[in-house]
Design an enzyme around this catalytic site. Sequence first.
Site, mmCIF file in Angstrom:
data_model
loop_
_atom_site.group_PDB
_atom_site.id
_atom_site.type_symbol
_atom_site.label_atom_id
_atom_site.label_comp_id
_atom_site.label_asym_id
_atom_site.label_seq_id
_atom_site.Cartn_x
_atom_site.Cartn_y
_atom_site.Cartn_z
ATOM 1 N N SER A 197 -2.741 12.470 8.128
ATOM 2 C CA SER A 197 -3.729 12.209 7.069
ATOM 3 C C SER A 197 -5.131 12.049 7.657
ATOM 4 O O SER A 197 -5.296 11.511 8.753
ATOM 5 C CB SER A 197 -3.335 10.917 6.345
ATOM 6 O OG SER A 197 -4.409 10.404 5.590
ATOM 7 N N TYR B 87 -9.480 15.600 3.419
ATOM 8 C CA TYR B 87 -10.246 15.231 2.227
ATOM 9 C C TYR B 87 -11.638 15.797 2.417
ATOM 10 O O TYR B 87 -12.203 15.670 3.510
ATOM 11 C CB TYR B 87 -10.340 13.709 2.091
ATOM 12 C CG TYR B 87 -9.092 13.054 1.554
ATOM 13 C CD1 TYR B 87 -8.557 13.448 0.332
ATOM 14 C CD2 TYR B 87 -8.455 12.038 2.251
ATOM 15 C CE1 TYR B 87 -7.409 12.838 -0.175
ATOM 16 C CE2 TYR B 87 -7.309 11.429 1.754
ATOM 17 C CZ TYR B 87 -6.801 11.842 0.535
ATOM 18 O OH TYR B 87 -5.670 11.244 0.038
ATOM 19 N N ARG C 244 -5.339 0.990 -7.400
ATOM 20 C CA ARG C 244 -4.034 0.405 -7.105
ATOM 21 C C ARG C 244 -4.187 -1.115 -7.219
ATOM 22 O O ARG C 244 -4.765 -1.756 -6.340
ATOM 23 C CB ARG C 244 -3.550 0.793 -5.707
ATOM 24 C CG ARG C 244 -3.227 2.285 -5.553
ATOM 25 C CD ARG C 244 -4.427 3.060 -5.043
ATOM 26 N NE ARG C 244 -4.283 4.510 -5.078
ATOM 27 C CZ ARG C 244 -4.156 5.262 -3.999
ATOM 28 N NH1 ARG C 244 -4.138 4.736 -2.804
ATOM 29 N NH2 ARG C 244 -4.065 6.559 -4.121
ATOM 30 N N HIS D 180 0.360 12.817 -6.212
ATOM 31 C CA HIS D 180 -0.020 11.886 -5.150
ATOM 32 C C HIS D 180 0.931 10.680 -5.138
ATOM 33 O O HIS D 180 0.526 9.538 -4.914
ATOM 34 C CB HIS D 180 -1.472 11.444 -5.333
ATOM 35 C CG HIS D 180 -2.223 11.210 -4.044
ATOM 36 N ND1 HIS D 180 -3.162 12.079 -3.553
ATOM 37 C CD2 HIS D 180 -2.163 10.204 -3.133
ATOM 38 C CE1 HIS D 180 -3.648 11.612 -2.420
ATOM 39 N NE2 HIS D 180 -3.056 10.475 -2.135
ATOM 40 N N ARG E 1 0.053 7.711 -7.329
ATOM 41 C CA ARG E 1 -1.016 6.842 -6.820
ATOM 42 C C ARG E 1 -2.369 7.215 -7.398
ATOM 43 O O ARG E 1 -3.375 6.598 -7.068
ATOM 44 C CB ARG E 1 -1.083 6.948 -5.285
ATOM 45 C CG ARG E 1 0.200 6.604 -4.583
ATOM 46 C CD ARG E 1 0.232 7.112 -3.163
ATOM 47 N NE ARG E 1 -0.635 6.390 -2.265
ATOM 48 C CZ ARG E 1 -0.316 5.219 -1.693
ATOM 49 N NH1 ARG E 1 0.861 4.680 -1.938
ATOM 50 N NH2 ARG E 1 -1.153 4.620 -0.884
ATOM 51 N N THR F 176 -6.085 18.262 0.200
ATOM 52 C CA THR F 176 -5.693 17.456 -0.960
ATOM 53 C C THR F 176 -6.742 17.586 -2.047
ATOM 54 O O THR F 176 -7.931 17.356 -1.807
ATOM 55 C CB THR F 176 -5.531 15.979 -0.559
ATOM 56 O OG1 THR F 176 -4.531 15.899 0.459
ATOM 57 C CG2 THR F 176 -5.098 15.129 -1.743
ATOM 58 N N LYS G 43 -2.630 20.758 -1.952
ATOM 59 C CA LYS G 43 -1.769 19.665 -2.398
ATOM 60 C C LYS G 43 -2.393 18.936 -3.578
ATOM 61 O O LYS G 43 -3.605 18.663 -3.575
ATOM 62 C CB LYS G 43 -1.555 18.697 -1.217
ATOM 63 C CG LYS G 43 -0.691 17.496 -1.530
ATOM 64 C CD LYS G 43 -0.318 16.760 -0.243
ATOM 65 C CE LYS G 43 0.380 15.468 -0.525
ATOM 66 N NZ LYS G 43 -0.532 14.441 -1.071
ATOM 67 N N GLN H 204 -4.187 17.048 7.273
ATOM 68 C CA GLN H 204 -4.570 16.945 5.853
ATOM 69 C C GLN H 204 -6.050 16.603 5.757
ATOM 70 O O GLN H 204 -6.521 15.684 6.427
ATOM 71 C CB GLN H 204 -3.738 15.861 5.166
ATOM 72 C CG GLN H 204 -4.138 15.574 3.725
ATOM 73 C CD GLN H 204 -5.160 14.457 3.611
ATOM 74 O OE1 GLN H 204 -5.296 13.647 4.528
ATOM 75 N NE2 GLN H 204 -5.887 14.407 2.517
ATOM 76 N N TYR I 273 0.842 -1.200 0.000
ATOM 77 C CA TYR I 273 0.000 0.000 0.000
ATOM 78 C C TYR I 273 0.884 1.260 0.000
ATOM 79 O O TYR I 273 0.637 2.216 -0.734
ATOM 80 C CB TYR I 273 -0.943 0.009 1.211
ATOM 81 C CG TYR I 273 -1.631 1.347 1.404
ATOM 82 C CD1 TYR I 273 -2.712 1.724 0.601
ATOM 83 C CD2 TYR I 273 -1.174 2.246 2.363
ATOM 84 C CE1 TYR I 273 -3.318 2.961 0.760
ATOM 85 C CE2 TYR I 273 -1.770 3.485 2.530
ATOM 86 C CZ TYR I 273 -2.837 3.835 1.722
ATOM 87 O OH TYR I 273 -3.425 5.075 1.880
HETATM 88 C C1 GLV Z 1 -4.433 8.044 0.058
HETATM 89 O O1 GLV Z 1 -4.216 9.206 0.204
HETATM 90 C C2 GLV Z 1 -3.690 7.154 -0.744
HETATM 91 O O2 GLV Z 1 -2.926 7.597 -1.609
HETATM 92 O O3 GLV Z 1 -3.830 5.944 -0.533
#
Ligand code: GLV
Length: 378
Positions: free
Chosen positions: A107, A130, A165, A276, A279, A156, A252, A128, A25
């Site tokens: 986060s 969201y 991912r 990011h 990601r 962000t 960001k 941070q 991760y």
């Molecule tokens: C979350 O911010 C991630 O990139 O997993």
Amino acid sequence: MPVVTCIEDLREIARKRVARAIFDYVDRGSYAEYTLRANRADLESLALRQRVGVDVDKRSTRTTMAGHDVAMPVALAPVGLTGLNWADGEILAARAAQRFGVPYTLSTMSICSIEDVAGGVDKPFWFQLYVMRDRGFSASLIERAKKAGCSALVLTLDLQIQGQRHRDLKNGLAVPPKLTAATVLDVLFKPSWAFNVLQSKRKSFGNLEGRIPDAKSLTTLSQWIAGQFDPTLSWKDVEWVKKLWGGKLILKGILDPEDAKAAVQAGADAIVVSNHGGRQLDGAISSIRALPEIVDAVKGQIEVWLDGGIRSGQDVLRALALGASATMIGRAYAYGLGAFGEKGVALALELIEKELDVTLALCGLRDVKDASPAILRA
Ligand code: GLV
């Protein structure tokens, strides 16, 4: 303890110690990981200019970030699930950062909550955010960060929708971590991680307690993100956040000069040039390639920082040479945490600082603030 000389050593130790799903991760990126690789490759392709015959005896890596004095131009970036690399990882990373004299950013998707971290450190940290569809919840996170004394808000902007991912899906990444037939063998070889993390009392998303009704797995979480993160997020919302927050605001996820200009208009104190960490939008240009145009567009009106691929003091200096006034690191410290807990984060910071200090000198500079394109070779 093995002789650790660079961030790559910490990565290797973390890879052996941390459960595979959690390590991956941190380590991996979205889709084909083109952008993940480009972040590193484009930094490495920048040749530094060796200079001699300059007195480099008295050197300084000190500077400021958004009005905060820092020991070097490196802040700890927000990293989700930090506390699954090492129990209470967010508190430990924040402590290591504070002791070292650089900012720590917690986060939204952390394991320790805002209040846990505030209770575990004695100086302000950054939070941070969201933005969620449920604006009441977003507002409550901002209020909690204020109450905890956070000294900057990092909003962000590049994760309204999550990039896939592949590794997380293949590993069946779950929060809280789950032992399954597929993971049990891996965890048997990671006893130090298992004793430390699986027995910890904090194993799920501390800030979201009561918000994920059935946080069974990250499939649920991905769905939760899809359901809760606000895809309508626009510059009007940035205004809303700025008003509610009322303090230093860092935006960001800026990768385009037009967006950088919008960030200036929005009244940000700093922007982080970022994809990011490779990601999100796979196929996007590397952050180091995006940097010069953004620096031009911003015209010195606000601070421009960079993240994505920073693994050494040389990388920090490369980013400064191309106009960033500071950087953020995510993986580099997460590897340290996964390897040795708080000590590993401290070690990651020390390694980068030493590299930065020596590299500065070998480029014929004494002060990080003097970095410019002149220290790069074509
Ligand atoms: C979350 O911010 C991630 O990139 O997993």
